[in-house]
Design a protein around this motif. Structure first.
Motif, PDB file in Angstrom:
ATOM      1  N   THR A  13       0.814  -1.226   0.000  1.00  0.00           N
ATOM      2  CA  THR A  13       0.000   0.000   0.000  1.00  0.00           C
ATOM      3  C   THR A  13       0.841   1.266   0.000  1.00  0.00           C
ATOM      4  O   THR A  13       0.312   2.353  -0.213  1.00  0.00           O
ATOM      5  CB  THR A  13      -0.958   0.014   1.207  1.00  0.00           C
ATOM      6  N   VAL A  14       2.151   1.147   0.223  1.00  0.00           N
ATOM      7  CA  VAL A  14       3.031   2.310   0.130  1.00  0.00           C
ATOM      8  C   VAL A  14       3.249   2.701  -1.332  1.00  0.00           C
ATOM      9  O   VAL A  14       3.488   3.856  -1.650  1.00  0.00           O
ATOM     10  CB  VAL A  14       4.392   2.011   0.825  1.00  0.00           C
ATOM     11  N   ASN A  20       0.001  -0.513  -8.210  1.00  0.00           N
ATOM     12  CA  ASN A  20      -0.716  -1.703  -7.752  1.00  0.00           C
ATOM     13  C   ASN A  20      -1.794  -2.138  -8.742  1.00  0.00           C
ATOM     14  O   ASN A  20      -1.984  -3.331  -8.973  1.00  0.00           O
ATOM     15  CB  ASN A  20      -1.318  -1.468  -6.367  1.00  0.00           C
ATOM     16  N   VAL A  21      -2.472  -1.185  -9.345  1.00  0.00           N
ATOM     17  CA  VAL A  21      -3.484  -1.527 -10.348  1.00  0.00           C
ATOM     18  C   VAL A  21      -2.824  -2.225 -11.530  1.00  0.00           C
ATOM     19  O   VAL A  21      -3.319  -3.232 -12.035  1.00  0.00           O
ATOM     20  CB  VAL A  21      -4.268  -0.271 -10.799  1.00  0.00           C
ATOM     21  N   LYS A  22      -1.667  -1.725 -11.966  1.00  0.00           N
ATOM     22  CA  LYS A  22      -0.956  -2.358 -13.084  1.00  0.00           C
ATOM     23  C   LYS A  22      -0.494  -3.766 -12.732  1.00  0.00           C
ATOM     24  O   LYS A  22      -0.511  -4.657 -13.584  1.00  0.00           O
ATOM     25  CB  LYS A  22       0.225  -1.492 -13.521  1.00  0.00           C
ATOM     26  N   ARG A  23      -0.093  -4.010 -11.486  1.00  0.00           N
ATOM     27  CA  ARG A  23       0.295  -5.365 -11.060  1.00  0.00           C
ATOM     28  C   ARG A  23      -0.907  -6.306 -11.129  1.00  0.00           C
ATOM     29  O   ARG A  23      -0.782  -7.454 -11.539  1.00  0.00           O
ATOM     30  CB  ARG A  23       0.870  -5.350  -9.645  1.00  0.00           C
ATOM     31  N   ILE A  24      -2.069  -5.809 -10.730  1.00  0.00           N
ATOM     32  CA  ILE A  24      -3.292  -6.618 -10.806  1.00  0.00           C
ATOM     33  C   ILE A  24      -3.643  -6.888 -12.272  1.00  0.00           C
ATOM     34  O   ILE A  24      -3.947  -8.024 -12.648  1.00  0.00           O
ATOM     35  CB  ILE A  24      -4.460  -5.924 -10.076  1.00  0.00           C
TER      36      ILE A  24
END
Length: 180
Positions: A13-14, A20-24
């Motif tokens: 979350t840092v 994070n959206v791109k990792r998902i």
């Protein structure tokens, strides 16, 4: 029906939200497009080989849609693959690393041999890590997409009329032109 994609991932979350959206999205070959002030998600499909490809076509480019010339970049063996290995974490193996291949030499022998024959017997392989994927079938699907995408390497470049403004990266299109 059966789920094609699911995600089992630990996010930091840092990290920025977009990271994070791109990792998902990487777990399903998804992309974000900024359209009319909003993000729109597009998930790539592996095109069928059974004659139903026309169901996936978003736009048909004809000569009337092409302004000026058309440029073609031909097939190159440099980027082509005849087998892709996807590494993933397998919960059925006590959450250890596992891998799956497309095409599998033992289960898809005809496809494997056909790809190898078309590449003059030269093995052209690649390994991809599919973080966040914990399902063998999903990992295999991503390996299949990567392999098939590498084999369809003809590129076309042209300017178009405004009729094609709704076409986005990842859409399936056809191009009909008398020059090539």
């Amino acid at each position: 029906g059966k789920k094609r994609h699911e995600c089992n991932i630990i996010l930091d979350t840092v990290q920025p939200l977009l990271t994070n959206v791109k990792r998902i999205l990487a777990t399903c070959n998804g992309r974000l497009h900024w359209i009319n002030g909003l993000y729109t998600m597009k998930i790539d499909d592996a095109l069928p080989t059974d004659g139903t490809r026309s169901n996936f076509i978003s736009f048909t480019f004809l000569e009337k849609h092409i302004i000026g010339g058309i440029s073609l970049i031909g097939d190159s063996i440099g980027g082509r693959l005849n087998q892709v290995t996807a590494k993933f974490i397998n919960p059925d193996k006590k959450w250890k690393s596992d891998e799956v291949r497309y095409p599998d030499k033992n289960n898809e022998t005809a496809v494997y041999n056909d790809f190898l024959d078309n590449d003059n017997g030269v093995k052209l392989t690649k390994t991809i890590n599919v973080g966040g994927v914990t399902d063998l079938n999903q990992a295999r699907y991503l390996a299949k997409q990567a392999c098939l995408r590498s084999r369809d390497t003809m590129s076309v470049s042209f300017k178009t009329t405004a009729e094609a403004m709704n076409v986005i990266i990842g859409d399936v299109v056809t191009v009909t032109h008398s020059t090539p």
